[in-house]
Design an enzyme around this catalytic site. Structure first.
Site, PDB file in Angstrom:
ATOM      1  N   ASP A  90      -9.433 -10.199 -22.798  1.00 26.56           N
ATOM      2  CA  ASP A  90      -9.635  -9.773 -21.386  1.00 26.56           C
ATOM      3  C   ASP A  90      -9.187 -10.862 -20.089  1.00 26.56           C
ATOM      4  OD1 ASP A  90      -9.386  -7.506 -18.897  1.00 26.56           O
ATOM      5  OD2 ASP A  90     -11.812  -7.335 -19.277  1.00 26.56           O
ATOM      6  N   GLN A 148     -15.424  -6.111 -12.698  1.00 22.38           N
ATOM      7  CA  GLN A 148     -14.452  -4.424 -12.402  1.00 22.38           C
ATOM      8  C   GLN A 148     -14.545  -4.232 -10.693  1.00 22.38           C
ATOM      9  OE1 GLN A 148     -11.988  -4.091 -13.628  1.00 22.38           O
ATOM     10  NE2 GLN A 148     -11.645  -5.105 -16.259  1.00 22.38           N
ATOM     11  N   TYR A 170     -12.249 -14.617 -22.461  1.00 22.27           N
ATOM     12  CA  TYR A 170     -12.474 -13.559 -20.526  1.00 22.27           C
ATOM     13  C   TYR A 170     -13.539 -13.278 -21.048  1.00 22.27           C
ATOM     14  CZ  TYR A 170      -7.577 -15.997 -21.807  1.00 22.27           C
ATOM     15  OH  TYR A 170      -6.794 -16.714 -22.554  1.00 22.27           O
ATOM     16  N   GLU A 188     -16.130 -17.837 -21.675  1.00 22.63           N
ATOM     17  CA  GLU A 188     -15.484 -18.050 -20.247  1.00 22.63           C
ATOM     18  C   GLU A 188     -15.953 -19.261 -19.622  1.00 22.63           C
ATOM     19  OE1 GLU A 188     -15.523 -14.879 -18.126  1.00 22.63           O
ATOM     20  OE2 GLU A 188     -15.599 -16.740 -16.187  1.00 22.63           O
ATOM     21  N   CYS A 220       0.699  -1.257   0.011  1.00 25.36           N
ATOM     22  CA  CYS A 220       0.163  -0.386   0.083  1.00 25.36           C
ATOM     23  C   CYS A 220       1.064   1.487  -0.104  1.00 25.36           C
ATOM     24  CB  CYS A 220      -0.793  -0.156   1.142  1.00 25.36           C
ATOM     25  SG  CYS A 220      -2.212  -1.327   0.919  1.00 25.36           S
ATOM     26  N   CYS A 255      -3.987  -6.095 -17.050  1.00 21.91           N
ATOM     27  CA  CYS A 255      -4.477  -5.930 -15.804  1.00 21.91           C
ATOM     28  C   CYS A 255      -2.407  -6.188 -15.702  1.00 21.91           C
ATOM     29  CB  CYS A 255      -5.526  -7.111 -15.015  1.00 21.91           C
ATOM     30  SG  CYS A 255      -5.557  -8.368 -14.975  1.00 21.91           S
TER      31      CYS A 255
HETATM   32  N1  SAH Z   1     -14.016  -9.309 -19.451  1.00 21.32           N
HETATM   33  C1  SAH Z   1     -14.418  -8.601 -18.617  1.00 21.32           C
HETATM   34  C2  SAH Z   1     -14.077 -10.338 -17.308  1.00 21.32           C
HETATM   35  C3  SAH Z   1     -12.340 -10.018 -16.954  1.00 21.32           C
HETATM   36  S1  SAH Z   1     -11.781 -11.077 -15.758  1.00 21.32           S
HETATM   37  C4  SAH Z   1     -15.087  -8.094 -17.245  1.00 21.32           C
HETATM   38  O1  SAH Z   1     -14.347  -6.970 -18.017  1.00 21.32           O
HETATM   39  O2  SAH Z   1     -15.743  -7.826 -16.725  1.00 21.32           O
HETATM   40  C5  SAH Z   1     -10.946 -12.706 -17.089  1.00 21.32           C
HETATM   41  C6  SAH Z   1     -12.150 -13.266 -16.805  1.00 21.32           C
HETATM   42  O3  SAH Z   1     -11.996 -14.186 -17.963  1.00 21.32           O
HETATM   43  C7  SAH Z   1     -13.024 -14.003 -15.540  1.00 21.32           C
HETATM   44  O4  SAH Z   1     -13.917 -13.873 -15.520  1.00 21.32           O
HETATM   45  C8  SAH Z   1     -12.097 -14.768 -15.320  1.00 21.32           C
HETATM   46  O5  SAH Z   1     -13.777 -15.921 -14.865  1.00 21.32           O
HETATM   47  C9  SAH Z   1     -12.208 -15.739 -16.715  1.00 21.32           C
HETATM   48  N2  SAH Z   1     -11.505 -16.887 -17.579  1.00 21.32           N
HETATM   49  C10 SAH Z   1      -9.856 -16.773 -16.667  1.00 21.32           C
HETATM   50  N3  SAH Z   1      -9.155 -17.729 -16.784  1.00 21.32           N
HETATM   51  C11 SAH Z   1      -9.887 -17.738 -17.947  1.00 21.32           C
HETATM   52  C12 SAH Z   1      -9.572 -19.086 -19.574  1.00 21.32           C
HETATM   53  N4  SAH Z   1      -8.788 -19.580 -19.139  1.00 21.32           N
HETATM   54  N5  SAH Z   1     -10.775 -19.418 -20.076  1.00 21.32           N
HETATM   55  C13 SAH Z   1     -11.891 -19.008 -20.239  1.00 21.32           C
HETATM   56  N6  SAH Z   1     -12.169 -17.513 -19.711  1.00 21.32           N
HETATM   57  C14 SAH Z   1     -11.633 -17.718 -18.621  1.00 21.32           C
END
Ligand code: SAH
Length: 451
Positions: free
Chosen positions: A381, A284, A313, A334, A82, A408
Site C-alpha cells: 500500500d 486514511q 508500507y 513502515e 476541485c 492511490c
Molecule cells: N497501509 C496503511 C498505510 C498506507 S500509506 C494504511 O492503510 O493506513 C503509505 C505508507 O507508506 C505511509 O505510512 C508511509 O509513511 C509509508 N512509506 C513511505 N515510503 C516508504 C518506504 N520506502 N518504505 C516503507 N514505508 C514507506
C-alpha cells in the site's frame, strides 16, 4: 500554428488532468482549463503558454453539460483541482473507473476491465484530517480557507466541502480565539507572524478531536488560556498539540511538538479494532470508505491460518492487524518511526500478538528478510510514487503466491503492474472512491503467481 498568450479559441472539454482540471486540445496541444467539464464547449482565452501545455480561462460557455451541478459550496469553483464539485457525482465515479482502465492500458500495456468501483454514500464532509492556513483581512478578521487556483491567495471559507463538519466548527472557534489573543498570522513572503496553520483530526466513530496548532515560535504567549478557552467552547476537543515550525517551507509540520492538553493522540475504531494515532501518522482520510477498502482487500486475499503475511508500507498497522485476526503470522514494515510506534501500540491494545513491525524502507527490508520469512501473502500500500525498483525486484525474487496491491495512483500502479505481470496474473481489480469530489481514486489489485 503556435499558441500565444491572449489567443482566443472555442474548445471542447475532452478529459481531466490528474488534478481534475478540465483538458481541451487545440491542434493536439493540451490546454488546462479550470471548471470545464467533458463534453462542454467554451470560448477560452490563453493565459499562459508552457512547453508542453498551456493554461486557458473560460470567457463564456457555448455549450454546457447536463452533467453540471451547482457546487454545494460556491467558493469551490475558484479552487485548483476541485473540478468535480460541478460534476454530478455518478459521472465522477464513472470517469474514475475509466481513468484506471486507461492508465493500465496506456502506461502498463494491460487490457483489463475493472470489476467494480465502490462509490461513497456521502461524497461530502468525509475528511477526518484537515490542514488549513490562516490569513487576516485588513479589518483584523482572521480567515481560514483553501488556495485560489494557481495562487497562494486564501479564499475564506466558513466550512470546506470535504472536511468533517465538526472539524470546521472547531476551526471557526480557533479563528475567534486567534483574534481574542491577538496572534499575528504567518506571512509566507516575509516569514513573520506567529500562527501558521491548524491541523484537525477527528475520529468518525469515537468522536475524538485532535487540534494541532502550528506556530513559528515555541514561546507563543497565553497558550494555556487559549487551550482552556477552546476546550470550554468545544468540549469535543480531546487533545491539543503545539507544533513548532520555524522553516521557510511548504512542509506543514515541524519536528518539535508539545502536548498542551489531553493525551496527544486520538483513537478511532475500524472493523472492531481500536487504532490510536499521533499527529504525524498516516491514516486514511475517509473513514467509511477506508472500511470498504480494508473489507474488500481482506476478503479478496482469502487469508488462512497457515499464512505468513507481509504488510509493506503498513502505516499505523491497519491492514496488518486486520490480517492478523486470520493469519498465522504478520509482519509490517513502515518507514516513519512514529507510525511504527503507533502500530505496535495498536497491536498491544487490541491484544494481537502474532504481528511484528519493523521501521525500515520496504525494499531494503524485503531484500534482507525474504529468506528469513516465507511470505505467502504480501500486501503493498505504497504512497503515490508507487513501489521502488528495489522492492519490485525483491518481490519478484521472493515470489509469494499472492500479492494484494492497494494503490492511490493509477499511473504508478500501471507502471508497477507491468513489471509484476511478468510473473503474476491479475486476478481481480476493484476501485474504491476514497476521495470523492477530487480526481484521486484508490485501486485494489489481486495478483496470483503464474504456474
Ligand atoms: N497501509 C496503511 C498505510 C498506507 S500509506 C494504511 O492503510 O493506513 C503509505 C505508507 O507508506 C505511509 O505510512 C508511509 O509513511 C509509508 N512509506 C513511505 N515510503 C516508504 C518506504 N520506502 N518504505 C516503507 N514505508 C514507506
Amino acid at each position: 500554428m503556435t499558441i500565444k498568450e491572449n489567443d482566443i479559441f472555442i474548445v471542447t472539454g475532452s478529459d481531466y488532468t490528474s488534478e481534475g482540471i478540465g483538458l481541451a486540445k487545440v491542434n493536439d496541444f493540451p490546454i488546462f482549463i479550470n471548471n470545464l467539464i467533458i463534453g462542454e464547449e467554451a470560448e477560452i482565452k490563453i493565459t499562459k503558454v508552457m512547453r508542453k501545455f498551456a493554461l486557458g480561462k473560460i470567457i463564456r460557455f457555448t455549450k454546457m453539460s447536463s452533467d453540471r451541478i451547482t457546487p454545494l459550496i460556491p467558493e469551490t469553483i475558484h479552487l485548483a483541482g476541485c473540478q468535480f464539485t460541478q460534476l454530478a457525482y455518478p459521472k465522477e465515479v464513472e470517469y474514475k473507473l475509466s481513468k484506471v482502465e486507461r492508465a493500465l492500458r496506456v502506461i502498463g500495456g494491460i487490457n483489463y476491465k475493472v470489476e467494480k468501483i465502490h462509490a461513497a454514500t456521502n461524497p461530502y464532509f468525509y475528511r477526518n484530517k484537515t490542514v488549513l492556513p490562516f490569513g487576516k483581512r485588513k479589518s483584523g478578521k482572521v480567515i481560514t480557507g483553501l488556495f485560489r487556483h494557481n495562487t497562494h491567495e486564501i479564499i475564506a471559507m466558513e466550512k470546506t466541502h470535504l472536511d468533517d463538519e465538526l472539524a470546521s466548527k472547531v476551526v471557526a472557534e480557533i479563528r475567534n480565539l486567534i483574534e481574542k489573543y491577538n496572534y499575528e498570522v504567518y506571512d509566507e513572503k516575509s516569514h513573520t507572524g506567529e500562527v501558521r496553520k491548524v491541523m484537525v483530526r477527528t475520529s468518525h466513530y469515537l468522536k475524538e478531536v485532535m487540534v494541532v496548532l502550528i506556530t513559528r515560535n515555541e514561546e507563543t504567549p497565553n497558550l494555556d488560556a487559549f487551550c482552556r478557552d477552546l476546550v470550554a467552547i468545544c468540549p469535543e476537543v480531546t487533545t491539543i498539540i503545539q507544533n513548532i515550525n520555524d522553516e521557510r517551507t511548504n512542509v506543514i509540520l515541524g519536528k518539535k511538538e508539545k502536548v498542551l492538553y489531553g493525551p496527544g493522540v486520538i483513537s478511532e475504531e475500524l472493523h472492531g479494532l481500536k487504532f490510536t494515532l499521533s499527529s504525524k501518522s498516516f491514516f486514511q482520510v475517509n473513514t467509511l470508505q477506508a472500511e470498504v477498502l480494508y473489507k474488500r482487500v481482506l476478503e479478496l486475499a482469502e487469508i488462512t491460518n497457515n499464512d505468513v503475511v507481509l504488510d509493506a508500507y503498513s502505516g499505523t498497522g491497519t491492514i496488518a492487524l486486520l490480517a492478523a485476526k486470520k493469519a498465522n503470522q504478520v509482519v509490517g514494515v513502515e518507514i516513519v518511526k512514529d507510525a511504527v510506534k503507533d502500530a505496535e501500540k495498536n497491536a498491544k491494545q487490541n491484544g494481537i500478538t502474532n504481528v511484528k513491525f519493523y521501521k525500515d524502507d520496504a525494499g531494503a527490508f524485503l531484500t534482507r528478510e525474504m529468506n528469513n520469512y516465507n511470505f505467502n501473502v504480501v500486501f503493498v500500500d505504497p504512497p503515490r510514487k508507487g513501489l521502488s525498483d528495489e522492492f519490485v525486484n525483491a518481490l519478484l525474487k521472493a515470489s509469494p503466491p499472492k500479492i494484494m496491491y492497494v494503490s492511490c495512483d493509477p499511473a504508478t500502479l500501471a507502471r508497477d503492474l507491468q513489471k509484476l505481470t511478468k510473473k503474476y496474473k491479475i486476478n481481480h481489480i476493484e476501485c474504491v472512491d476514497m476521495f470523492p469530489r477530487t480526481a484521486h481514486v484508490e485501486t485494489i489489485v489481486g495478483l496470483i503467481l503464474k504456474k
